[in-house]
Design an enzyme around this catalytic site. Structure first.
Site, PDB file in Angstrom:
ATOM      1  N   CYS A  20      67.895  22.950 -51.697  1.00  0.00           N
ATOM      2  CA  CYS A  20      66.523  22.481 -51.375  1.00  0.00           C
ATOM      3  C   CYS A  20      66.056  23.018 -50.031  1.00  0.00           C
ATOM      4  O   CYS A  20      65.336  22.328 -49.286  1.00  0.00           O
ATOM      5  CB  CYS A  20      66.412  20.949 -51.385  1.00  0.00           C
ATOM      6  SG  CYS A  20      66.893  20.193 -52.925  1.00  0.00           S
ATOM      7  N   HIS A  61      64.682  20.797 -45.028  1.00  0.00           N
ATOM      8  CA  HIS A  61      64.860  20.472 -46.447  1.00  0.00           C
ATOM      9  C   HIS A  61      63.450  20.406 -47.064  1.00  0.00           C
ATOM     10  O   HIS A  61      62.493  20.040 -46.364  1.00  0.00           O
ATOM     11  CB  HIS A  61      65.542  19.101 -46.517  1.00  0.00           C
ATOM     12  CG  HIS A  61      65.951  18.657 -47.887  1.00  0.00           C
ATOM     13  ND1 HIS A  61      65.062  18.117 -48.785  1.00  0.00           N
ATOM     14  CD2 HIS A  61      67.154  18.649 -48.501  1.00  0.00           C
ATOM     15  CE1 HIS A  61      65.715  17.786 -49.890  1.00  0.00           C
ATOM     16  NE2 HIS A  61      66.995  18.101 -49.754  1.00  0.00           N
ATOM     17  N   GLN A 113      71.049  13.999 -42.591  1.00  0.00           N
ATOM     18  CA  GLN A 113      72.394  14.582 -42.441  1.00  0.00           C
ATOM     19  C   GLN A 113      73.013  14.255 -41.087  1.00  0.00           C
ATOM     20  O   GLN A 113      74.124  14.708 -40.802  1.00  0.00           O
ATOM     21  CB  GLN A 113      72.334  16.113 -42.605  1.00  0.00           C
ATOM     22  CG  GLN A 113      71.853  16.575 -43.962  1.00  0.00           C
ATOM     23  CD  GLN A 113      72.820  16.258 -45.091  1.00  0.00           C
ATOM     24  OE1 GLN A 113      73.995  15.982 -44.868  1.00  0.00           O
ATOM     25  NE2 GLN A 113      72.334  16.290 -46.315  1.00  0.00           N
ATOM     26  N   ASP A 117      63.986  13.929 -39.309  1.00  0.00           N
ATOM     27  CA  ASP A 117      64.653  13.743 -40.599  1.00  0.00           C
ATOM     28  C   ASP A 117      66.149  13.693 -40.307  1.00  0.00           C
ATOM     29  O   ASP A 117      66.774  14.724 -40.047  1.00  0.00           O
ATOM     30  CB  ASP A 117      64.287  14.916 -41.520  1.00  0.00           C
ATOM     31  CG  ASP A 117      65.164  14.981 -42.760  1.00  0.00           C
ATOM     32  OD1 ASP A 117      66.075  14.153 -42.897  1.00  0.00           O
ATOM     33  OD2 ASP A 117      64.932  15.888 -43.583  1.00  0.00           O
ATOM     34  N   LYS A 153      74.107   8.787 -48.162  1.00  0.00           N
ATOM     35  CA  LYS A 153      74.913   9.843 -47.533  1.00  0.00           C
ATOM     36  C   LYS A 153      75.854   9.248 -46.491  1.00  0.00           C
ATOM     37  O   LYS A 153      76.613   9.954 -45.849  1.00  0.00           O
ATOM     38  CB  LYS A 153      74.003  10.888 -46.888  1.00  0.00           C
ATOM     39  CG  LYS A 153      73.127  11.630 -47.916  1.00  0.00           C
ATOM     40  CD  LYS A 153      72.368  12.746 -47.269  1.00  0.00           C
ATOM     41  CE  LYS A 153      71.187  13.209 -48.084  1.00  0.00           C
ATOM     42  NZ  LYS A 153      71.544  14.007 -49.257  1.00  0.00           N
TER      43      LYS A 153
HETATM   44  N1  7TS Z   1      66.463  15.709 -45.596  1.00  0.00           N
HETATM   45  C1  7TS Z   1      67.643  16.308 -45.514  1.00  0.00           C
HETATM   46  C2  7TS Z   1      68.022  17.052 -44.272  1.00  0.00           C
HETATM   47  C3  7TS Z   1      68.526  16.223 -46.598  1.00  0.00           C
HETATM   48  O1  7TS Z   1      69.716  16.803 -46.522  1.00  0.00           O
HETATM   49  C4  7TS Z   1      68.141  15.515 -47.769  1.00  0.00           C
HETATM   50  C5  7TS Z   1      69.016  15.474 -48.980  1.00  0.00           C
HETATM   51  C6  7TS Z   1      66.907  14.886 -47.767  1.00  0.00           C
HETATM   52  C7  7TS Z   1      66.080  15.019 -46.674  1.00  0.00           C
HETATM   53  C8  7TS Z   1      66.456  14.048 -48.914  1.00  0.00           C
HETATM   54  O2  7TS Z   1      67.231  12.889 -48.954  1.00  0.00           O
HETATM   55  P1  7TS Z   1      67.070  11.830 -50.150  1.00  0.00           P
HETATM   56  O3  7TS Z   1      68.150  10.838 -49.874  1.00  0.00           O
HETATM   57  O4  7TS Z   1      65.712  11.271 -50.040  1.00  0.00           O
HETATM   58  O5  7TS Z   1      67.282  12.609 -51.405  1.00  0.00           O
HETATM   59  N2  7TS Z   1      69.900  16.535 -49.087  1.00  0.00           N
HETATM   60  C9  7TS Z   1      70.633  16.890 -50.134  1.00  0.00           C
HETATM   61  C10 7TS Z   1      71.529  17.945 -50.102  1.00  0.00           C
HETATM   62  O6  7TS Z   1      71.739  18.661 -49.122  1.00  0.00           O
HETATM   63  N3  7TS Z   1      72.129  18.048 -51.301  1.00  0.00           N
HETATM   64  O7  7TS Z   1      71.646  17.094 -52.098  1.00  0.00           O
HETATM   65  C11 7TS Z   1      70.710  16.359 -51.409  1.00  0.00           C
END
Ligand code: 7TS
Length: 419
Positions: A377, A136, A216, A213, A239
C-alpha cells in the site's frame, strides 16, 4: 523487574525477557502451516494476539455485554466503566493531556479519514497540504479527496536513496499557505523512523497543524503525544497485540473542539430537532453509533501486556533482531535491502535480483513462513525505487534470531528453485 533491564548487559536482558515464555502466551505460534512450524514475520500487517487479549474478548461477551453510555442498568454501567477505563489508560500510555482527546475509531485509516474530512471544512482554494513520498495509501488518498473537494493543493516531501525524508525540501515546501502536514512516524515498507518532533516544530512555525500516522510506531517505540506536540495522532490496536477493528485518533482539545463532527448519529448529540442539532461534548462528538466495545476493552488488555514487558525492552529486543536480520540477509547473493535509513524500526524490505517478490513469498509460504510481498500500500515508494514490489519481513517481540536463520535458509532454497 523487567523495567530495569535496559541498564543491564545485552545477554542478561535477552535472558530476562525470556522469549520462549512470551511465545507460549501466543496460541497461534503453536500451529503448523503446510506441516511446518508457523514462522510469522508479517507483523507490520497485523501482530498476533496473546491469550490474555483473546480471553478478554470472550470474557466481555460472557459477562458484561451491554451497550455503553446508554443504560442505567448494571450491565451497561459495567461495560461503560470498562470502556472508559481504556480511554484513560490510553491517555496515560501516550501521555495525552486529557482523556477526552482520545477518540475511539475503527483504526488508523478511519482516524485519518475523520481528520481529513472534518479539516476539509476549514480549507479554501489554494491552501496547501503536505504529505511525503513515504506514506501508506491511507495517508495519501484521504488528502487527495480533500483536495478534490476544496481545491487545496497537495505537496509531497521527497526522499533519498536510503528512504529518508529530505528535510531541507520539506522546509522549502512550508509556507503560510500550509494548513496541515500529514506524515507517518514509521514507514510500513522501509521501517524509516521519521523525525516527527522536528517536522512538527517546523510546521508550527507556519501555523500549520500536524497529523502523525503512527500505525507502525506505537507497537515498537515509546510515543508521547505532549512531548511530540502533534495536533493529531492515529494508530490501530491490531498492530500492537490488540484486536482488529479498533484504534484511536488523538487530537488536541483545541482542534477537536474546532472541527465539525465526522459521522452523525446516536450518542454524538446533545439535542436533536428537525431545525437544528447540537453536538455532544468531546470525545462523544466524534463517536457516533455503537463502538467496538469488546475491541476497546481488549485494546486496554493489549496495552497492559505491552507495558508489562515495557516498550523500551521491546524496542531494544526488536533492534537486535533487525540488526541480526540485516547482517544475515546481506550474505545472500543478489539480495538488496530497500530502505537503509539511519533510524529504523522492526521492518526490513528487500528484493532479489531477477526474481519476482511474490514468487519468493509463495515458495517460503510452503515452508511455513509468513512475509508480505508486493507494494505494501505504498506505490509511490515503489515508483521512487523503480521496483514492482519487495519482500517484507517485520518483527514482533515473539520473533527470534533462530527464526531469522530459518528465513535465510528458506530464501536460499527459493532462490535456487527460481534461478
Ligand atoms: N498507516 C500505516 C503506516 C500503515 O502501515 C497502515 C497499515 C495503515 C496506515 C492502515 O492501518 P489500518 O489499521 O487502518 O489498516 N499497514 C499495513 C501494512 O503495512 N500491511 O498491511 C497493513
Amino acid at each position: 523487574m523487567i523495567g530495569l533491564v535496559s541498564l543491564l548487559p545485552t545477554t542478561t536482558i535477552l535472558r530476562m525477557l525470556n522469549i520462549s515464555k512470551i511465545r507460549e502466551g501466543f496460541p497461534i505460534l503453536q500451529r503448523t502451516v503446510n506441516n511446518k512450524p508457523l514462522l510469522y514475520l508479517d507483523n507490520a500487517s497485523t501482530s498476533q494476539k496473546p491469550l490474555v487479549v483473546i480471553n478478554s474478548l470472550v470474557k466481555y461477551y460472557k459477562n458484561y455485554n451491554a451497550n455503553v453510555h446508554r443504560g442505567i442498568h448494571t450491565l451497561s454501567q459495567e461495560a461503560t466503566d470498562m470502556f472508559e477505563e481504556v480511554r484513560t489508560k490510553l491517555q496515560q500510555h501516550f501521555n495525552a493531556k486529557h482523556a477526552h482527546e482520545i477518540i475511539f475509531t475503527r483504526g488508523t485509516t478511519e482516524s485519518i479519514n475523520l481528520v481529513a474530512s472534518s479539516f476539509s471544512q476549514l480549507l479554501n482554494k489554494g491552501d496547501e497540504i503536505i504529505i511525503s513520498q513515504l506514506e501508506h495509501h491511507s495517508n495519501i488518498v484521504p488528502w487527495q479527496l480533500v483536495c478534490e473537494k476544496t481545491a487545496a493543493k497537495l505537496k509531497v516531501i521527497p526522499i533519498n536513496d536510503k528512504g529518508e525524508l529530505l528535510l531541507e525540501e520539506y522546509e522549502k515546501l512550508l509556507s503560510s499557505k500550509t494548513k496541515i502536514v500529514a506524515i507517518n512516524h514509521v514507514s510500513n515498507t522501509l521501517g524509516t523512523i521519521n523525525p516527527v518532533k522536528n517536522i512538527i516544530e517546523k510546521a508550527h512555525q507556519y501555523g500549520a497543524a500536524v497529523l502523525v500516522d503512527g500505525a507502525q510506531a506505537t507497537p515498537h517505540i515509546e510515543v508521547d503525544f505532549q512531548d511530540l506536540d502533534c495536533d493529531f495522532y492515529c494508530t490501530s490496536a491490531h498492530k500492537m497485540y490488540g484486536p482488529t477493528g479498533v484504534g484511536i485518533l488523538y487530537g488536541k482539545e483545541k482542534w477537536l473542539t474546532k472541527l465539525p463532527p465526522y459521522h452523525g448519529g446516536g450518542e454524538m448529540i446533545k439535542e436533536v430537532t428537525f431545525e437544528k442539532t447540537t453536538y455532544a461534548d468531546l470525545p462523544y462528538k466524534f463517536e457516533a453509533g455503537t463502538p467496538n466495545i469488546a475491541g476497546v476493552i481488549a485494546y486496554g488488555v493489549a496495552i497492559d501486556y505491552i507495558n508489562k514487558i515495557s516498550l523500551k525492552n521491546i524496542t531494544f529486543y526488536e533492534n537486535e533482531l533487525l540488526e541480526y536480520a540485516t547482517k544475515q540477509l546481506l550474505n545472500i547473493p543478489k539480495l538488496k535491502i530497500i530502505g537503509n535509513a539511519t533510524q529504523k524500526a522492526a521492518v526490513i524490505s528487500f528484493i532479489i535480483d531477477g526474481i519476482h517478490s511474490s514468487d519468493i513469498g509463495s515458495i517460503i509460504d510452503k515452508l511455513g513462513i509468513a512475509v508480505r510481498t508486493g507494494q505494501h500500500c505504498t506505490q509511490p515508494i515503489m515508483q521512487y525505487f523503480n521496483i514492482s514490489g519487495t519482500i517484507r519481513a517485520s518483527f514482533a517481540i515473539y520473533n527470534t534470531k533462530e527464526e531469522i536463520d530459518v528465513l535465510v535458509i528458506a530464501l536460499q532454497k527459493a532462490i535456487l528453485m527460481l534461478s
